[in-house]
Structure formats: structure tokens, C-alpha cells
Motif scaffolding. Structure first.
Motif, PDB file in Angstrom:
ATOM      1  N   PHE A 120       0.815  -1.207   0.000  1.00  0.00           N
ATOM      2  CA  PHE A 120       0.000   0.000   0.000  1.00  0.00           C
ATOM      3  C   PHE A 120       0.854   1.265   0.000  1.00  0.00           C
ATOM      4  CE2 PHE A 120      -2.117   3.391   2.436  1.00  0.00           C
ATOM      5  CZ  PHE A 120      -3.231   3.591   1.621  1.00  0.00           C
ATOM      6  N   SER A 121       1.937   1.276   0.774  1.00  0.00           N
ATOM      7  CA  SER A 121       2.794   2.463   0.846  1.00  0.00           C
ATOM      8  C   SER A 121       3.440   2.759  -0.505  1.00  0.00           C
ATOM      9  CB  SER A 121       3.864   2.282   1.921  1.00  0.00           C
ATOM     10  OG  SER A 121       4.656   1.134   1.658  1.00  0.00           O
ATOM     11  N   SER A 122       3.809   1.700  -1.242  1.00  0.00           N
ATOM     12  CA  SER A 122       4.398   1.899  -2.566  1.00  0.00           C
ATOM     13  C   SER A 122       3.372   2.492  -3.533  1.00  0.00           C
ATOM     14  CB  SER A 122       4.924   0.576  -3.117  1.00  0.00           C
ATOM     15  OG  SER A 122       5.938   0.056  -2.291  1.00  0.00           O
ATOM     16  N   CYS A 123       2.151   1.980  -3.467  1.00  0.00           N
ATOM     17  CA  CYS A 123       1.077   2.511  -4.322  1.00  0.00           C
ATOM     18  C   CYS A 123       0.813   3.974  -3.998  1.00  0.00           C
ATOM     19  CB  CYS A 123      -0.195   1.691  -4.140  1.00  0.00           C
ATOM     20  SG  CYS A 123      -0.068  -0.029  -4.662  1.00  0.00           S
ATOM     21  N   LEU A 124       0.816   4.291  -2.711  1.00  0.00           N
ATOM     22  CA  LEU A 124       0.582   5.676  -2.285  1.00  0.00           C
ATOM     23  C   LEU A 124       1.703   6.582  -2.776  1.00  0.00           C
ATOM     24  CD1 LEU A 124      -1.387   7.402  -0.647  1.00  0.00           C
ATOM     25  CD2 LEU A 124       0.022   6.962   1.367  1.00  0.00           C
ATOM     26  N   LEU A 125       2.941   6.095  -2.733  1.00  0.00           N
ATOM     27  CA  LEU A 125       4.077   6.871  -3.208  1.00  0.00           C
ATOM     28  C   LEU A 125       3.953   7.147  -4.703  1.00  0.00           C
ATOM     29  CD1 LEU A 125       6.878   8.128  -2.796  1.00  0.00           C
ATOM     30  CD2 LEU A 125       7.860   5.851  -3.169  1.00  0.00           C
ATOM     31  N   ILE A 126       3.523   6.151  -5.464  1.00  0.00           N
ATOM     32  CA  ILE A 126       3.350   6.325  -6.909  1.00  0.00           C
ATOM     33  C   ILE A 126       2.287   7.383  -7.195  1.00  0.00           C
ATOM     34  CG2 ILE A 126       2.528   5.194  -9.020  1.00  0.00           C
ATOM     35  CD1 ILE A 126       3.813   2.610  -7.956  1.00  0.00           C
ATOM     36  N   LEU A 127       1.163   7.323  -6.470  1.00  0.00           N
ATOM     37  CA  LEU A 127       0.087   8.289  -6.681  1.00  0.00           C
ATOM     38  C   LEU A 127       0.530   9.703  -6.290  1.00  0.00           C
ATOM     39  CD1 LEU A 127      -3.032   6.309  -5.406  1.00  0.00           C
ATOM     40  CD2 LEU A 127      -2.416   6.828  -7.768  1.00  0.00           C
ATOM     41  N   ILE A 128       1.214   9.824  -5.174  1.00  0.00           N
ATOM     42  CA  ILE A 128       1.678  11.143  -4.732  1.00  0.00           C
ATOM     43  C   ILE A 128       2.662  11.727  -5.748  1.00  0.00           C
ATOM     44  CG2 ILE A 128       3.031  12.358  -2.987  1.00  0.00           C
ATOM     45  CD1 ILE A 128       1.856  10.464  -0.902  1.00  0.00           C
ATOM     46  N   THR A 129       3.594  10.901  -6.215  1.00  0.00           N
ATOM     47  CA  THR A 129       4.561  11.359  -7.215  1.00  0.00           C
ATOM     48  C   THR A 129       3.866  11.800  -8.491  1.00  0.00           C
ATOM     49  OG1 THR A 129       6.219   9.821  -6.334  1.00  0.00           O
ATOM     50  CG2 THR A 129       6.606  10.710  -8.533  1.00  0.00           C
ATOM     51  N   ALA A 130       2.882  10.998  -8.933  1.00  0.00           N
ATOM     52  CA  ALA A 130       2.148  11.330 -10.155  1.00  0.00           C
ATOM     53  C   ALA A 130       1.411  12.661 -10.008  1.00  0.00           C
ATOM     54  CB  ALA A 130       1.170  10.207 -10.495  1.00  0.00           C
ATOM     55  N   PHE A 131       0.742  12.842  -8.890  1.00  0.00           N
ATOM     56  CA  PHE A 131      -0.022  14.076  -8.693  1.00  0.00           C
ATOM     57  C   PHE A 131       0.899  15.290  -8.550  1.00  0.00           C
ATOM     58  CE2 PHE A 131      -3.580  11.240  -7.240  1.00  0.00           C
ATOM     59  CZ  PHE A 131      -4.478  11.645  -8.210  1.00  0.00           C
ATOM     60  N   VAL A 132       2.029  15.127  -7.850  1.00  0.00           N
ATOM     61  CA  VAL A 132       2.963  16.249  -7.695  1.00  0.00           C
ATOM     62  C   VAL A 132       3.542  16.656  -9.046  1.00  0.00           C
ATOM     63  CG1 VAL A 132       5.203  16.925  -6.746  1.00  0.00           C
ATOM     64  CG2 VAL A 132       3.546  15.754  -5.299  1.00  0.00           C
ATOM     65  N   CYS A 133       4.011  15.675  -9.825  1.00  0.00           N
ATOM     66  CA  CYS A 133       4.598  15.977 -11.132  1.00  0.00           C
ATOM     67  C   CYS A 133       3.564  16.577 -12.081  1.00  0.00           C
ATOM     68  CB  CYS A 133       5.203  14.717 -11.738  1.00  0.00           C
ATOM     69  SG  CYS A 133       6.678  14.103 -10.883  1.00  0.00           S
ATOM     70  N   CYS A 134       2.378  15.985 -12.112  1.00  0.00           N
ATOM     71  CA  CYS A 134       1.338  16.469 -13.022  1.00  0.00           C
ATOM     72  C   CYS A 134       0.825  17.843 -12.586  1.00  0.00           C
ATOM     73  CB  CYS A 134       0.191  15.467 -13.090  1.00  0.00           C
ATOM     74  SG  CYS A 134       0.640  13.912 -13.918  1.00  0.00           S
ATOM     75  N   ALA A 135       0.721  18.054 -11.277  1.00  0.00           N
ATOM     76  CA  ALA A 135       0.315  19.373 -10.781  1.00  0.00           C
ATOM     77  C   ALA A 135       1.364  20.425 -11.136  1.00  0.00           C
ATOM     78  CB  ALA A 135       0.100  19.325  -9.273  1.00  0.00           C
ATOM     79  N   SER A 136       2.643  20.041 -11.097  1.00  0.00           N
ATOM     80  CA  SER A 136       3.714  20.960 -11.478  1.00  0.00           C
ATOM     81  C   SER A 136       3.612  21.333 -12.952  1.00  0.00           C
ATOM     82  CB  SER A 136       5.084  20.323 -11.200  1.00  0.00           C
ATOM     83  OG  SER A 136       5.222  20.000  -9.833  1.00  0.00           O
ATOM     84  N   ILE A 137       3.298  20.350 -13.791  1.00  0.00           N
ATOM     85  CA  ILE A 137       3.143  20.615 -15.222  1.00  0.00           C
ATOM     86  C   ILE A 137       1.983  21.568 -15.471  1.00  0.00           C
ATOM     87  CG2 ILE A 137       2.506  19.546 -17.428  1.00  0.00           C
ATOM     88  CD1 ILE A 137       4.052  17.058 -16.513  1.00  0.00           C
ATOM     89  N   ILE A 138       0.872  21.335 -14.799  1.00  0.00           N
ATOM     90  CA  ILE A 138      -0.295  22.204 -14.959  1.00  0.00           C
ATOM     91  C   ILE A 138       0.014  23.611 -14.457  1.00  0.00           C
ATOM     92  CG2 ILE A 138      -2.671  22.599 -14.197  1.00  0.00           C
ATOM     93  CD1 ILE A 138      -3.039  19.571 -14.131  1.00  0.00           C
ATOM     94  N   ALA A 139       0.695  23.714 -13.316  1.00  0.00           N
ATOM     95  CA  ALA A 139       1.022  25.023 -12.753  1.00  0.00           C
ATOM     96  C   ALA A 139       1.932  25.813 -13.686  1.00  0.00           C
ATOM     97  CB  ALA A 139       1.681  24.846 -11.392  1.00  0.00           C
ATOM     98  N   VAL A 140       2.937  25.146 -14.237  1.00  0.00           N
ATOM     99  CA  VAL A 140       3.848  25.819 -15.172  1.00  0.00           C
ATOM    100  C   VAL A 140       3.091  26.272 -16.416  1.00  0.00           C
ATOM    101  CG1 VAL A 140       5.822  25.460 -16.705  1.00  0.00           C
ATOM    102  CG2 VAL A 140       5.917  24.637 -14.353  1.00  0.00           C
TER     103      VAL A 140
END
Length: 239
Positions: free
Chosen positions: A13-33
Motif C-alpha cells: 500500500f505504501s508503494s502505491c501511495l508513493l506512486i500516486l503522490i509522485t504522479a499528482f505532484v509531477c502532473c500538478a507541477s506541469i499544470i502550474a507551469v
């Protein structure tokens, strides 16, 4: 199969959560830029290259965390338990392949949503949809090559072998850059845009269109090979 798949998600579960957090952070950064800088950032400041790096990093996460998935089973006790299941080792291995594939598909869905949002923000001037499909297929192919070695020789040796495979792929790319036709790259200031234009030009559309089928077939074949080598790999476990 559903029970084994649930076990994989529950234990990792922790690995899945890490993948989701990374995806949202990176994608949110792309949208913000995209919101702050607009289309000019893509055209003038290698924004497409930055987006490609972030997208690729997101797709790397399922592969990076997959080693934890196999490390938990690297013992004689866990192997004996897997082979005693009603689905036997076949179901045990297939559940892990489904687990990794689902992670890739979730990441692909999140990145597609992100690409749709930035496509609207930038007024239709940039879309990474084709690039996302190619990254997805490439990472799936890397996992297809890596997993049988991890199962056969253990996660540590499997990582080393994966490094050799990636080094071999990099060597092939370097050979192409030295001796192949790279006029499409030399004459462009934006390598990502140049590559996408090359793909859209139709010159390599046929091999590119076959790549998803090739990667999916390789992943399926990898699963079959892993089922075969699982028992022999279990014999190497120390405990």
C-alpha cells in the motif's frame, strides 16, 4: 486471482501511495507551469523537454517500487506458500504482473488527464498524448525484460541485469545518433518537438504503430517465462 491481487495491493500500500503522490505532484507541477508561463514557455524555453522528463519520471515509479513487490517473496517459506496455493505458482506470478500493469495504467490515465488539461490551457498548441503512449510502452517493455531476471536470480541481481539492459539500449541510441540520419534533430532547437514532428510526418509511423503491440506481447511472454523460472529461482533462496 482477485485475492492474490488484493494481497499485493494491501502489502504494498505504501508503494502505491508513493506512486500516486509522485504522479499528482509531477502532473500538478506541469499544470502550474502551463498556467503561469503559457504557450511561450513551451516554444521558447524547452518546456516540452521538462514535461517529458517529469512524465517519464512518473512512469518510472511503478518499476522502481516493483522490486519491493518481489523482495517480500524471496524466501523459501514464501515460495512454498505460493506453490501450495490453488492457483499454484502460476496465479502467484500472474497476480504480480497484473499488479504492475494496473499501476502503469493508472499512471497513464492520470497523465492523459493532465495532458487534456494543459492542452486546453495552452489553447491546443501542445499535446503529449503520443509521447505518453510511447513512454508507457517503453516502460512496460523494460519491466517485461526485468521481471524474469528478478524472479530467477533475486531482486539484487535483477537490478544489476536491468542496468545492463538499459545500458545496452543507451548504446544502441548512441550508435544511431552517431551513424543514423539525425537531420531532423540537428536542424531543430527543440528535440521533443522535432521527434514528435518526425513521428507525425509518417516516415516512421508504421514501426511506431507496432510498438504498443510489441510491448504488450513482450509483457505477456515475460509472464509465461516467469512462471516457468519461478521454481528454479526459489531454489536459490537462502531461507
Amino acid at each position: 486471482m482477485r485475492g492474490l491481487l488484493y494481497k499485493n495491493f494491501r502489502i504494498n500500500f505504501s508503494s502505491c501511495l508513493l506512486i500516486l503522490i509522485t504522479a499528482f505532484v509531477c502532473c500538478a507541477s506541469i499544470i502550474a507551469v502551463s498556467i503561469v508561463s503559457g504557450a511561450d514557455f513551451i516554444a521558447e524555453n524547452d518546456g516540452a523537454l521538462m514535461f517529458a522528463v517529469l512524465y517519464y519520471f512518473v512512469f518510472m515509479m511503478p518499476s522502481l517500487t516493483s522490486n519491493l513487490l518481489f523482495e517480500s517473496d524471496e524466501s523459501r517459506t514464501a515460495s512454498a506458500f505460493a506453490m501450495s496455493l490453488p492457483q499454484c505458482s502460476k496465479g502467484h506470478i500472474e497476480s504480480k504482473y497484473w499488479y504492475i500493469l494496473i499501476q502503469y495504467l493508472v499512471v497513464l490515465f492520470i497523465t492523459f488527464l493532465t495532458d487534456t488539461v494543459i492542452y486546453g490551457i495552452l489553447g491546443g498548441t501542445f499535446s503529449a498524448a503520443m509521447m505518453l503512449v510511447l513512454i508507457f510502452c517503453f516502460r512496460l517493455l523494460i519491466s517485461a525484460i526485468e521481471i524474469p531476471f528478478v524472479i530467477r536470480f533475486g531482486s539484487q541481481k535483477g537490478i544489476a541485469i536491468k542496468g545492463l539492459v538499459i545500458a545496452f539500449i543507451v548504446m544502441l541510441v548512441l550508435i544511431y545518433l552517431m551513424f543514423g540520419d539525425i537531420s531532423w534533430l540537428i536542424n531543430s532547437d527543440d528535440p521533443i518537438k522535432a521527434f514528435m514532428n518526425l513521428v507525425k510526418s509518417g516516415n516512421i509511423i508504421f514501426p511506431i504503430s507496432l510498438f504498443p503491440f510489441f510491448s504488450i506481447a513482450a509483457y505477456w511472454l515475460s509472464c509465461k517465462i516467469s512462471v516457468i523460472v519461478f521454481r528454479r529461482g526459489a531454489e536459490n533462496y537462502e531461507q
